[in-house]
Every structure is written in structure tokens, then in C-alpha cells.
Write a protein that holds these residues in place. Structure first.
Motif, PDB file in Angstrom:
ATOM      1  N   GLY A 107      34.563 -51.443 -11.426  1.00 14.42           N
ATOM      2  CA  GLY A 107      33.613 -51.803 -12.469  1.00 14.42           C
ATOM      3  C   GLY A 107      33.642 -50.882 -13.671  1.00 14.42           C
ATOM      4  N   LEU A 108      34.241 -49.706 -13.516  1.00 11.58           N
ATOM      5  CA  LEU A 108      34.327 -48.799 -14.654  1.00 11.58           C
ATOM      6  C   LEU A 108      35.650 -49.017 -15.360  1.00 11.58           C
ATOM      7  CD1 LEU A 108      32.920 -45.416 -13.305  1.00 11.58           C
ATOM      8  CD2 LEU A 108      31.750 -47.163 -14.641  1.00 11.58           C
ATOM      9  N   THR A 109      35.563 -49.340 -16.633  1.00 16.27           N
ATOM     10  CA  THR A 109      36.750 -49.490 -17.466  1.00 16.27           C
ATOM     11  C   THR A 109      36.542 -48.638 -18.710  1.00 16.27           C
ATOM     12  OG1 THR A 109      35.855 -51.345 -18.744  1.00 16.27           O
ATOM     13  CG2 THR A 109      37.075 -51.886 -16.700  1.00 16.27           C
ATOM     14  N   THR A 110      37.616 -48.358 -19.396  1.00 15.44           N
ATOM     15  CA  THR A 110      37.496 -47.592 -20.629  1.00 15.44           C
ATOM     16  C   THR A 110      36.585 -48.314 -21.611  1.00 15.44           C
ATOM     17  OG1 THR A 110      39.695 -46.666 -20.281  1.00 15.44           O
ATOM     18  CG2 THR A 110      38.772 -46.507 -22.506  1.00 15.44           C
ATOM     19  N   GLU A 111      36.789 -49.616 -21.759  1.00 13.93           N
ATOM     20  CA  GLU A 111      35.975 -50.391 -22.692  1.00 13.93           C
ATOM     21  C   GLU A 111      34.490 -50.340 -22.320  1.00 13.93           C
ATOM     22  OE1 GLU A 111      35.576 -54.899 -24.539  1.00 13.93           O
ATOM     23  OE2 GLU A 111      37.170 -54.479 -23.099  1.00 13.93           O
ATOM     24  N   ARG A 112      34.190 -50.504 -21.062  1.00 19.97           N
ATOM     25  CA  ARG A 112      32.783 -50.457 -20.626  1.00 19.97           C
ATOM     26  C   ARG A 112      32.181 -49.081 -20.875  1.00 19.97           C
ATOM     27  NH1 ARG A 112      30.327 -51.153 -14.604  1.00 19.97           N
ATOM     28  NH2 ARG A 112      28.155 -51.323 -15.269  1.00 19.97           N
ATOM     29  N   LEU A 113      32.948 -48.047 -20.614  1.00 12.58           N
ATOM     30  CA  LEU A 113      32.453 -46.687 -20.840  1.00 12.58           C
ATOM     31  C   LEU A 113      32.218 -46.417 -22.330  1.00 12.58           C
ATOM     32  CD1 LEU A 113      34.665 -44.728 -18.300  1.00 12.58           C
ATOM     33  CD2 LEU A 113      32.221 -45.258 -18.094  1.00 12.58           C
ATOM     34  N   VAL A 114      33.123 -46.877 -23.166  1.00 10.79           N
ATOM     35  CA  VAL A 114      32.968 -46.656 -24.605  1.00 10.79           C
ATOM     36  C   VAL A 114      31.736 -47.392 -25.125  1.00 10.79           C
ATOM     37  CG1 VAL A 114      34.020 -47.063 -26.871  1.00 10.79           C
ATOM     38  CG2 VAL A 114      35.398 -46.144 -24.993  1.00 10.79           C
ATOM     39  N   HIS A 115      31.537 -48.625 -24.700  1.00 12.33           N
ATOM     40  CA  HIS A 115      30.343 -49.370 -25.131  1.00 12.33           C
ATOM     41  C   HIS A 115      29.062 -48.704 -24.620  1.00 12.33           C
ATOM     42  CE1 HIS A 115      33.112 -52.541 -26.409  1.00 12.33           C
ATOM     43  NE2 HIS A 115      32.115 -52.926 -27.176  1.00 12.33           N
ATOM     44  N   ALA A 116      29.092 -48.239 -23.379  1.00 17.31           N
ATOM     45  CA  ALA A 116      27.919 -47.531 -22.843  1.00 17.31           C
ATOM     46  C   ALA A 116      27.704 -46.219 -23.589  1.00 17.31           C
ATOM     47  CB  ALA A 116      28.096 -47.276 -21.348  1.00 17.31           C
ATOM     48  N   GLY A 117      28.790 -45.548 -23.955  1.00 14.26           N
ATOM     49  CA  GLY A 117      28.677 -44.322 -24.744  1.00 14.26           C
ATOM     50  C   GLY A 117      28.087 -44.600 -26.117  1.00 14.26           C
ATOM     51  N   ALA A 118      28.458 -45.725 -26.711  1.00 10.51           N
ATOM     52  CA  ALA A 118      27.905 -46.103 -28.013  1.00 10.51           C
ATOM     53  C   ALA A 118      26.415 -46.393 -27.902  1.00 10.51           C
ATOM     54  CB  ALA A 118      28.652 -47.315 -28.567  1.00 10.51           C
ATOM     55  N   GLU A 119      26.026 -47.077 -26.838  1.00  8.56           N
ATOM     56  CA  GLU A 119      24.596 -47.333 -26.612  1.00  8.56           C
ATOM     57  C   GLU A 119      23.844 -46.025 -26.410  1.00  8.56           C
ATOM     58  OE1 GLU A 119      24.408 -50.034 -23.297  1.00  8.56           O
ATOM     59  OE2 GLU A 119      25.453 -51.614 -24.402  1.00  8.56           O
ATOM     60  N   LEU A 120      24.440 -45.121 -25.654  1.00  7.95           N
ATOM     61  CA  LEU A 120      23.829 -43.810 -25.432  1.00  7.95           C
ATOM     62  C   LEU A 120      23.690 -43.062 -26.757  1.00  7.95           C
ATOM     63  CD1 LEU A 120      22.819 -41.772 -23.300  1.00  7.95           C
ATOM     64  CD2 LEU A 120      25.187 -40.957 -23.105  1.00  7.95           C
ATOM     65  N   ALA A 121      24.695 -43.137 -27.595  1.00  6.65           N
ATOM     66  CA  ALA A 121      24.636 -42.480 -28.907  1.00  6.65           C
ATOM     67  C   ALA A 121      23.468 -43.020 -29.723  1.00  6.65           C
ATOM     68  CB  ALA A 121      25.952 -42.678 -29.662  1.00  6.65           C
TER      69      ALA A 121
END
Length: 188
Positions: free
Chosen positions: A5-19
Motif C-alpha cells: 500500500g505504500l508507494t512513492t506517489e502515495r507518500l508524496v501526496h501524503a507529504g504534501a497534505e502534511l505540509a
């Protein structure tokens, strides 16, 4: 192998939301791992470091901003294009403050050249075609627009205009009108 379930794309989008939630400066691999309830080591098969994560968020933000601006200015010219460009920029910064900050993250030359930042610069120049500017004035105008829009948005997001009249929207419209007049060759 990465966690299911963890992909680079998912992590980047979650990182953007966190930002957007806590500020771009606070985004780290460890903070992102806490969000997913995993150890930070689980993310290193997808991102190399916190700086790599931030660079990927910056690239996402540049792409999103370029898409918004492109949609906003399509088929427009002159003052109308300038206003739509400015509004898309400001609206993105308001809706995504962390991502907006990310879009200013320093990129190495090769990454910058391959980013949507190049498309954004081309759109800036495209709206300026309606003003009949020759070089080097066109380059000066690109820098002027970026400086004015970024400065206004940064001051506004820090609460700089919240305690005085007129409201910031009235000032924003005034600024865009004055930029239009200046670019049309108004008084120097």
C-alpha cells in the motif's frame, strides 16, 4: 520490498497534505512514517531522505500550480489573462500553504529544468505577449510578476493585511490593475 500500500506517489501526496497541515519545514520522513503508523525505515525504499521527500513535494506543487494557472489563463489575453494568472497563483497559495512553500524549495539545475517550473515560466511569458514587451523588458516583467505575487501572498498569509482597511482583496485588485497599466507602458 516496500510495505503493502505504500508507494512513492502515495507518500508524496501524503507529504504534501502534511505540509499543508503543519508547514513544509516540518515535513520529514519520520513525521510521514508516524502518519502511516510505520517505522521510518519502511519509507526509505520509496524516498531516499527527507530532502528527497521535500524535493518530490516541490515537484508535485509546481505541477499542480502550473496546471491551475494553465486552466485559468486558457484562451485569455491581456488584463484578463494577467488577472486569472494572479488569482490562480494566490488561490493555490491560500488553499495549499505548505505546498506553496514547497514550490520555492531549491532544486538542482537538472531537476529544475525537468520540472513544471519551466512550464510556469513559459505561461508567464505567454501572458506577457499581450503587452508587446521586447527583451530584456519581458524578462524584467516575469521577475516583477513573480516578486509582486509572491510578496503579496507571503505577507497576506502571515496576517500582514488583516488589521487594516481596505481589505486585502481590494488591494489585490488594485495591484493587478496597476501591473496591467505598467505593462501596457503607462507612466514610468
Amino acid at each position: 520490498m516496500g510495505r503493502v500500500g505504500l508507494t512513492t506517489e502515495r507518500l508524496v501526496h501524503a507529504g504534501a497534505e502534511l505540509a499543508d497541515e503543519v508547514g513544509f519545514e516540518q515535513v520529514t520522513v519520520s513525521a510521514l512514517a508516524r502518519r502511516f503508523g510505520v517505522k521510518a525505515a519502511s519509507l526509505y525504499s520509496h524516498v531516499k531522505s527527507s530532502d528527497d521527500l521535500k524535493t518530490r513535494i516541490a515537484l508535485l506543487a509546481l505541477e499542480e500550480l502550473a496546471d491551475r494557472v494553465s486552466d485559468a489563463v486558457a484562451g485569455r489575453s491581456g488584463r484578463d489573462a494577467l488577472s486569472c494568472f494572479a488569482d490562480a497563483y494566490r488561490d493555490y497559495a491560500r488553499a495549499h500553504p505548505g505546498r506553496y512553500t514547497a514550490a520555492r524549495h531549491p532544486l538542482d539545475a537538472a531537476t529544475a529544468a525537468a520540472s513544471a517550473g519551466v512550464r510556469h515560466a513559459r505561461m508567464s511569458r505567454a501572458i506577457l505577449r499581450g503587452y508587446d514587451l521586447a527583451e530584456p523588458d519581458e524578462t524584467h516583467a516575469v521577475r516583477l510578476l513573480g516578486s509582486v505575487f509572491h510578496g503579496f501572498v507571503s505577507l497576506e498569509s502571515a496576517g500582514g493585511f488583516s488589521h487594516s482597511a481596505p481589505d486585502s482583496q481590494a488591494s489585490w485588485e488594485w495591484v493587478v490593475d496597476r501591473l496591467d497599466g505598467l505593462l501596457r507602458g503607462g507612466p514610468r
